[in-house]
Design an enzyme around this catalytic site. Structure first.
Site, PDB file in Angstrom:
ATOM      1  N   ARG A  87       5.666  40.251  80.846  1.00 22.21           N
ATOM      2  CA  ARG A  87       5.470  41.705  80.992  1.00 22.21           C
ATOM      3  C   ARG A  87       6.819  42.396  81.191  1.00 22.21           C
ATOM      4  O   ARG A  87       7.724  41.833  81.807  1.00 22.21           O
ATOM      5  CB  ARG A  87       4.616  42.006  82.237  1.00 22.21           C
ATOM      6  CG  ARG A  87       3.202  41.535  82.138  1.00 22.21           C
ATOM      7  CD  ARG A  87       2.512  41.621  83.505  1.00 22.21           C
ATOM      8  NE  ARG A  87       1.332  40.789  83.504  1.00 22.21           N
ATOM      9  CZ  ARG A  87       0.130  41.209  83.107  1.00 22.21           C
ATOM     10  NH1 ARG A  87      -0.024  42.445  82.715  1.00 22.21           N
ATOM     11  NH2 ARG A  87      -0.894  40.393  83.107  1.00 22.21           N
ATOM     12  N   HIS A 121      -4.048  57.848  74.254  1.00 21.63           N
ATOM     13  CA  HIS A 121      -2.786  58.577  74.107  1.00 21.63           C
ATOM     14  C   HIS A 121      -2.974  60.068  74.381  1.00 21.63           C
ATOM     15  O   HIS A 121      -2.270  60.669  75.203  1.00 21.63           O
ATOM     16  CB  HIS A 121      -2.261  58.364  72.678  1.00 21.63           C
ATOM     17  CG  HIS A 121      -0.994  59.089  72.395  1.00 21.63           C
ATOM     18  ND1 HIS A 121      -0.974  60.320  71.784  1.00 21.63           N
ATOM     19  CD2 HIS A 121       0.287  58.778  72.671  1.00 21.63           C
ATOM     20  CE1 HIS A 121       0.276  60.727  71.680  1.00 21.63           C
ATOM     21  NE2 HIS A 121       1.063  59.809  72.210  1.00 21.63           N
ATOM     22  N   ARG A 172       7.840  97.670  88.584  1.00 27.31           N
ATOM     23  CA  ARG A 172       8.396  98.526  87.513  1.00 27.31           C
ATOM     24  C   ARG A 172       7.408  99.665  87.324  1.00 27.31           C
ATOM     25  O   ARG A 172       6.394  99.516  86.644  1.00 27.31           O
ATOM     26  CB  ARG A 172       8.518  97.718  86.222  1.00 27.31           C
ATOM     27  CG  ARG A 172       9.551  96.593  86.256  1.00 27.31           C
ATOM     28  CD  ARG A 172       9.426  95.781  84.979  1.00 27.31           C
ATOM     29  NE  ARG A 172      10.571  94.953  84.688  1.00 27.31           N
ATOM     30  CZ  ARG A 172      10.576  93.614  84.807  1.00 27.31           C
ATOM     31  NH1 ARG A 172       9.501  92.981  85.240  1.00 27.31           N
ATOM     32  NH2 ARG A 172      11.651  92.924  84.472  1.00 27.31           N
ATOM     33  N   ARG A 210      10.652 100.307  92.157  1.00 23.63           N
ATOM     34  CA  ARG A 210      11.779 100.793  91.353  1.00 23.63           C
ATOM     35  C   ARG A 210      11.402 102.138  90.752  1.00 23.63           C
ATOM     36  O   ARG A 210      10.340 102.270  90.129  1.00 23.63           O
ATOM     37  CB  ARG A 210      12.085  99.796  90.232  1.00 23.63           C
ATOM     38  CG  ARG A 210      13.213 100.278  89.369  1.00 23.63           C
ATOM     39  CD  ARG A 210      13.580  99.265  88.334  1.00 23.63           C
ATOM     40  NE  ARG A 210      12.674  99.323  87.193  1.00 23.63           N
ATOM     41  CZ  ARG A 210      12.775  98.512  86.147  1.00 23.63           C
ATOM     42  NH1 ARG A 210      13.708  97.569  86.140  1.00 23.63           N
ATOM     43  NH2 ARG A 210      11.947  98.603  85.139  1.00 23.63           N
ATOM     44  N   GLU A 228      22.575  96.148  87.558  1.00 19.56           N
ATOM     45  CA  GLU A 228      22.228  95.716  86.197  1.00 19.56           C
ATOM     46  C   GLU A 228      23.352  95.961  85.223  1.00 19.56           C
ATOM     47  O   GLU A 228      23.245  95.612  84.048  1.00 19.56           O
ATOM     48  CB  GLU A 228      20.997  96.487  85.706  1.00 19.56           C
ATOM     49  CG  GLU A 228      19.771  96.272  86.558  1.00 19.56           C
ATOM     50  CD  GLU A 228      18.627  97.133  86.087  1.00 19.56           C
ATOM     51  OE1 GLU A 228      17.817  96.641  85.289  1.00 19.56           O
ATOM     52  OE2 GLU A 228      18.543  98.295  86.519  1.00 19.56           O
ATOM     53  N   GLY A 241      19.446  92.760  88.572  1.00 20.22           N
ATOM     54  CA  GLY A 241      18.547  92.732  87.410  1.00 20.22           C
ATOM     55  C   GLY A 241      19.264  91.972  86.308  1.00 20.22           C
ATOM     56  O   GLY A 241      20.029  92.545  85.528  1.00 20.22           O
ATOM     57  N   THR A 242      19.042  90.685  86.288  1.00 21.33           N
ATOM     58  CA  THR A 242      19.854  89.843  85.406  1.00 21.33           C
ATOM     59  C   THR A 242      19.458  89.955  83.931  1.00 21.33           C
ATOM     60  O   THR A 242      20.165  89.445  83.075  1.00 21.33           O
ATOM     61  CB  THR A 242      19.797  88.371  85.859  1.00 21.33           C
ATOM     62  OG1 THR A 242      18.446  88.049  86.148  1.00 21.33           O
ATOM     63  CG2 THR A 242      20.665  88.151  87.075  1.00 21.33           C
ATOM     64  N   ASP A 248      19.155  92.985  82.239  1.00 15.44           N
ATOM     65  CA  ASP A 248      20.128  93.950  81.725  1.00 15.44           C
ATOM     66  C   ASP A 248      21.549  93.471  81.972  1.00 15.44           C
ATOM     67  O   ASP A 248      22.430  93.682  81.139  1.00 15.44           O
ATOM     68  CB  ASP A 248      19.898  95.318  82.378  1.00 15.44           C
ATOM     69  CG  ASP A 248      18.849  96.100  81.617  1.00 15.44           C
ATOM     70  OD1 ASP A 248      18.973  96.202  80.378  1.00 15.44           O
ATOM     71  OD2 ASP A 248      17.875  96.574  82.242  1.00 15.44           O
ATOM     72  N   CYS A 284      16.057  89.800  90.531  1.00 10.63           N
ATOM     73  CA  CYS A 284      14.691  90.105  90.087  1.00 10.63           C
ATOM     74  C   CYS A 284      14.545  90.060  88.571  1.00 10.63           C
ATOM     75  O   CYS A 284      13.520  90.455  88.042  1.00 10.63           O
ATOM     76  CB  CYS A 284      14.218  91.438  90.643  1.00 10.63           C
ATOM     77  SG  CYS A 284      15.204  92.819  90.051  1.00 10.63           S
TER      78      CYS A 284
HETATM   79  C1  PEP Z   1      16.442  93.473  84.695  1.00  7.90           C
HETATM   80  O1  PEP Z   1      17.084  94.174  83.943  1.00  7.90           O
HETATM   81  O2  PEP Z   1      16.782  92.316  85.037  1.00  7.90           O
HETATM   82  C2  PEP Z   1      15.167  93.958  85.253  1.00  7.90           C
HETATM   83  C3  PEP Z   1      14.490  93.248  86.123  1.00  7.90           C
HETATM   84  O3  PEP Z   1      14.703  95.155  84.780  1.00  7.90           O
HETATM   85  P1  PEP Z   1      13.951  95.327  83.387  1.00  7.90           P
HETATM   86  O4  PEP Z   1      13.623  93.981  82.865  1.00  7.90           O
HETATM   87  O5  PEP Z   1      12.766  96.161  83.676  1.00  7.90           O
HETATM   88  O6  PEP Z   1      14.979  96.052  82.564  1.00  7.90           O
HETATM   89 MG    MG Z   2      16.667  96.268  83.860  1.00  8.41          MG
END
Ligand code: PEP
Ligand code: MG
Length: 853
Positions: free
Chosen positions: A79, A426, A533, A589, A716, A737-738, A740, A802
């Protein structure tokens, strides 16, 4: 290649032998533990990975001295024993040592039929797995003397030599072929997909055969002590008389139950003593191996032998329950239980289920192999499933049975349905692994892949493209789309996540725009809303008109009228959010409507809007043209709208404050957080803050009530990150706001990057799509700069993220190390984020001050 002279040693597995999983593999180590528990394991010898490597390279070992350990006329199995059981390995080969003389002896002892069956099994295994002959020539034959002779003849014809009789030669060929199979490309790719390192090595275990045939009670089977789908404590398994190995698990009507069962005789009835022993051994095994194990056993003339034990195959749901139960029993610690559950596996538990109360148009039934419900269009091939996924259409992959090459198709499907196979087939195993609703063995269904149709048990015909639902929880296949229930989160799920909450050191909030989202966030125990939002509250038809009226208004009077209509809607929205969140923080927001998302694009759309606004079409068209921007994502969005038309944010602030007062009047309490989007300059924040403070004062006076609130800024734009020190003078919190920020750091359009992103990733320009996986080098550096400069101004500045990245374990790790207070992600990712954060707290000690390089 490493050459050894002399070759590394093999070792008999005894309680005190030097056996380690790293060098000899998990199976060898596991057998040693079973032996230490005094279980009746047949004599076993471990070949370490270093030796197996030499065998793969063609070096010959002393096979006779291995055989010598197993007596004069050995009958043995080999085995695989990789370091991790999940990495697979070549197939086990049984009954090595079988030849004409041994066969004759077995005829004497056990009769012709049993001896023929054993010999045939060996010839089949050897021909297919060792000599690599076509399985069709050997498999699927009913055991008989004729079948045995035919198999021996077929071997001799194909190989142009008789079937090998010498046990040493048989063993050497088996070991060599297994060692080489491990080095093969497909085996390597398969195990690497499961996380095996490039140099993952294979050990092998040689074991004396326990026969499972004899005059008295004889047979073989498997026993486990939990249900593999739910993880509930329950003895399950199968047992087959006069059989070897895992034969009881193959499709056969003759397999018996283990526990007493009204449907037929069980091991518990026939051999209560053995059943008791196995049950006791199961308990000992769980405690010693700290795991739920499936024990493979053989009974020969009433004597029990434990051949092997493997981790019980389990769904994600069962995996979680098992981890929690082991911790509750004090066998493992809570932290260990947390680490045993992969955060991404939680998503399976969040899957929708078919609502049992809804109408069910059942047209076939099968085995419920992987829980959850899925609706989609029928496809008959993996390529079809992939094409369907590319079109964004959910599909159900329907096949007679699936094979490894179907994995990509299964990844693309919403559910899987097969005509053949059992709970360990499977499709079933892969489906559970992927958290894909799956039904197997729907044998009352006729699948005709060539005609691309299936015929149900009641004769109804379904064709490719028709919509069906698989209920992987009950095993029923339904015509059409079924009502779905949101996932049920049971006590074990909640308990594990409460343990996660006790160890994690970063907050988890949810992005929630509507009361329904907020309720989901609450159900998943988010610690508040990190991003609401507000413009998303206006996507449904009736409200869209109100929003458009506001956007289209070109005089202060018209705008005031539109805002007056929106104000009560917003107030009511916020009251609902605050109520659902029951005092947890809610971060709202202010409007950030990319105008093009709210403008009609077609002539028909313009006409509808003209009707709704009761204006001439020409006026609406002119206004829409006037509002059209070349770069709407960089245009009058976010705070720019709030600066140019301040009465819009005034209205929102008023709605938020009035809702706050209403909640207080109902006995609740909330400190709303108001967030300004798309800021790039301190002055923007000053202007908005002045007006929001003024609105607060007005509402306080009008209602004769006091309240608190916090004002913060969404970072942003790269400039906001660079100027975070200034901005923090007026902001109680910064949320990155990663989405933008990624767009603007790369100069990469969120909406258009898809056209070339694949090429970029394929050519290694970007390691990943930066909109999915946070670019820690570039965007991440801006986060660190913003955080550091902001906190230099305001020591207690609350920091968070966010963007869509918020729920990724990698981003959570980054934010945690950067000293962020919380991450905010979509509600369905909250459980994953809670567990991922706990893993990080346990596995990655915090480095206090993150330096900017
Ligand atoms: C962002 O820009 O990361 C964000 C959370 O805002 P939105 O996606 O609404 O532009
Ligand atoms: Mg944004």
């Amino acid at each position: 290649m490493q050459k050894f002279d002399p070759l590394p040693d093999f070792a008999e597995i005894t309680p005190s032998a030097a056996i380690a999983a790293q060098t000899h593999g998990w199976r060898a180590k596991c057998l040693q533990r079973l032996i230490r528990l005094d279980m009746p394991v047949p004599r076993s010898v471990s070949l370490p990975a270093s030796l197996v490597r030499c065998i793969a390279a063609g070096q010959a070992m002393d096979y006779a001295s291995v055989l010598h350990l197993f007596g004069e006329r050995p009958l043995i199995s080999v085995r695989p024993s990789p370091a991790n059981p999940d990495w697979g390995g070549p197939s086990t080969v049984l009954n090595i040592g079988m030849n004409g003389a041994r066969h004759a002896e077995l005829v004497e002892r056990h009769g012709q039929a049993a001896a023929d069956a054993l010999y045939l099994r060996f010839v089949q295994g050897y021909a297919v797995h060792v000599a690599r002959l076509d399985p069709d020539m050997f498999e699927g034959r009913e055991p008989s003397g004729e079948a045995l002779r035919a198999a021996l003849r077929a071997y001799a014809d194909e190989m142009e030599e008789p079937f090998p009789e010498d046990p040493a030669r048989q063993l050497s060929e088996v070991l060599r072929s297994m060692a080489r199979a491990w080095e093969g490309t497909s085996a390597r790719l398969l195990r690497q997909a499961k996380g095996a390192p490039e140099d993952a090595a294979l050990g092998l275990v040689v074991q004396a055969m326990a026969q499972g045939i004899g005059q008295g009670i004889s047979g073989s089977g498997v026993i486990q002590f939990v249900d593999p789908v739910t993880g509930e404590p329950q003895i399950t398994g199968r047992w087959l008389r006069q059989a070897q190995d895992r034969a009881a698990l193959r499709d056969t009507d003759e397999a018996l139950y283990l526990t007493r069962d009204a449907r037929g005789p069980s091991l518990q009835d026939i051999a209560p003593g053995i059943f008791e022993t196995l049950s006791r051994q199961g308990t000992a095994c769980r405690a010693k191996l700290r795991e739920e194990m499936q024990i493979e056993f053989t009974i020969e003339d009433g004597r029990l032998a434990v051949i092997d034990a493997v981790r019980v195959q389990r769904s994600s749901r069962a995996g979680l329950r098992i981890a929690v139960d082991l911790a509750d029993a004090g066998i493992i610690t809570r932290n260990e239980a947390l680490l045993r559950v992969e955060p991404r596996a939680l998503s399976e538990l969040l899957h929708p289920q078919v609502d049992p109360r809804g109408p069910r148009d059942v047209f076939a039934r099968g085995i419920a192999a992987s829980p959850g419900g899925a609706t989609g269009r029928i496809v008959f091939s993996s390529a079809g499933a992939q094409a369907s996924a590319a079109r964004g259409e959910p599909c159900i992959l329907v096949k007679r049975e699936t094979a490894p090459e179907d994995i990509r198709g299964m990844h693309s499907a919403a559910g899987v349905l097969t005509e053949r196979g059992g709970i360990t087939s499977h499709a079933a195993v892969i489906g559970r692994g992927l958290g894909l609703p799956c039904i197997v063995g729907a044998s009352d269904l006729r699948i005709d892949p060539r005609e691309r149709r299936i015929t149900g048990a009641d004769g109804r015909v379904f064709r490719e493209g028709d919509i069906v639902t698989v209920d992987g929880t009950t095993g029923e296949v339904l015509a059409g789309a079924a009502d779905m229930l949101p996932p049920a989160l049971d006590g074990h799920f909640r308990k594990l996540l409460s343990w996660a909450d006790a160890v994690r050191d970063i907050g988890i909030r949810a992005n929630a725009d509507t009361p329904a989202d907020a309720q989901t966030a609450r159900d998943f125990e988010a610690q508040g809303i990190g991003l609401c939002r507000t413009e998303h509250m206006f996507f449904e038809d009736a409200r869209l008109v109100a929003m458009r009226e506001m956007i289209f208004a070109d005089s202060p009077k018209d705008r005031a009228a539109a805002l007056a209509r929106i104000l009560p809607m917003q107030r009511n929205d916020f009251v609902q959010l605050f109520e659902i969140m029951e005092g947890l923080p809610v971060c709202i927001r202010l409007f950030d409507p990319p105008l093009h998302e709210f403008l009609p694009h077609s002539r028909d759309g313009m006409r509808e809007l003209a009707e709704a606004l009761d204006r001439p079409l020409s006026e609406v068209t002119r206004r829409a043209e006037a509002l059209t921007e070349f770069n709407p994502m960089l245009g009058m969005r976010g705070v720019r709208l709030g600066i140019v038309l301040p009465e819009i944010y005034d209205m929102q602030a008023q709605a938020i404050f009035e809702a706050t007062i209403e909640i207080a009047a109902r006995g609740g309490s909330v400190v709303p957080e108001i967030m300004i989007p798309l800021v790039s300059a301190k002055r923007e924040v000053e202007l908005v803050k002045t007006r929001v403070d003024a609105v607060a004062a007005k509402v306080r006076t009008a209602k004769s009530r006091d309240f608190d609130y916090k004002l913060g800024v969404m970072v942003e734009t790269p400039r906001a990150a660079l100027r975070a020190g200034d901005i923090a003078q007026h902001a109680a919190f910064l949320s990155f706001g990663t989405n933008d920020l990624t767009q603007m750091t790369y100069g990469l359009s969120r909406d258009d990057a898809g056209r070339f992103m694949n090429t970029y990733v394929q050519q290694g320009v970007f390691p990943e799509d930066p909109f999915h996986i946070l670019d820690v080098d570039g965007v991440g550096e801006l986060l660190l700069i913003g955080a550091e400069r902001g906190r230099r101004t305001r020591e207690k500045l609350v920091l968070s993220i966010c963007g869509e990245h918020g729920g990724n374990p990698e981003s959570i790790s980054f934010c945690r190390k950067a000293g962020f207070d919380y991450v905010s992600c979509s509600p369905y990712r909250v459980p994953l984020a809670r567990l991922a954060a706990a893993h990080l707290a346990l596995l990655e000690p915090l480095i206090e001050d993150v330096e900017i390089q």
